[in-house]
Design a protein around this motif. Structure first.
Motif: not given
Length: 175
Positions: A76-97
């Motif tokens: 989608g026309g992304i430029v430059g580096p991005s930033a990401a973080e991960a966490w695990v919800d109460a159900s044990g599912r991985a979530r990536i922001e």
């Protein structure tokens, strides 16, 4: 360089992948319910798409593990580096922001709700959080944390426009 087999990657070794651009990758680490360390790697390709793969470590604490194959790209026309973080919800599912910048000065927040093994080949949900008129032309930063009551906070920071003002967007969500 020439294409190489990236499946045998070990820590400290460069990942040879010709389509990847010269910007640094976004990394997000988390621990699964079995106590294995996980690492999500998102790297911007020369095609202006993010390419994703993940690493699963052993439970013994050694720096050994297995890398996944590259997922389908996020384009989608992304430029430059991005930033990401991960966490695990109460159900044990991985979530990536994830937060990315596009060539028109927009910012987009992406989130992935995976399973206990991560977000491999899982669809991403996208929200525009800054428009071209906001003029964000530098790498965004991202912070994800939980408030005392358990509410998830996503904070995005970036420098915008010729006046170099700090741009901030914050969101409160459910864990």
């Amino acid at each position: 360089g020439a294409a190489a087999d990236c499946t045998a990657f070990t820590p400290g070794r460069v990942i040879p992948h010709p389509p990847l651009a010269s910007t640094g990758p976004a990394l997000a680490g988390w621990t699964d319910a079995s106590g294995r360390p996980r690492l999500e790697l998102l790297s911007l390709g020369a095609d202006r798409c993010l390419h994703h793969r993940s690493w699963t470590g052993d439970t013994n604490g050694a720096l050994t593990g297995v890398w996944s194959a590259w997922d389908g790209p996020i384009c989608g026309g992304i430029v430059g580096p991005s930033a990401a973080e991960a966490w695990v919800d109460a159900s044990g599912r991985a979530r990536i922001e994830l937060v990315v910048r596009t060539s028109d000065g927009s910012l987009f927040h992406g989130s992935c709700v995976g399973d206990a093994s991560g977000c491999a080949n899982v669809p991403w949900q996208w929200t525009r959080i800054a428009t071209p008129s906001d003029g964000v032309f530098e790498q965004p930063e991202l912070s994800v944390w939980q408030q005392a009551g358990g509410e998830l906070r996503v904070e995005v920071f970036a420098v915008r426009g010729s006046g170099r003002c700090l741009y901030h967007r914050g969101f409160v969500g459910n864990s």
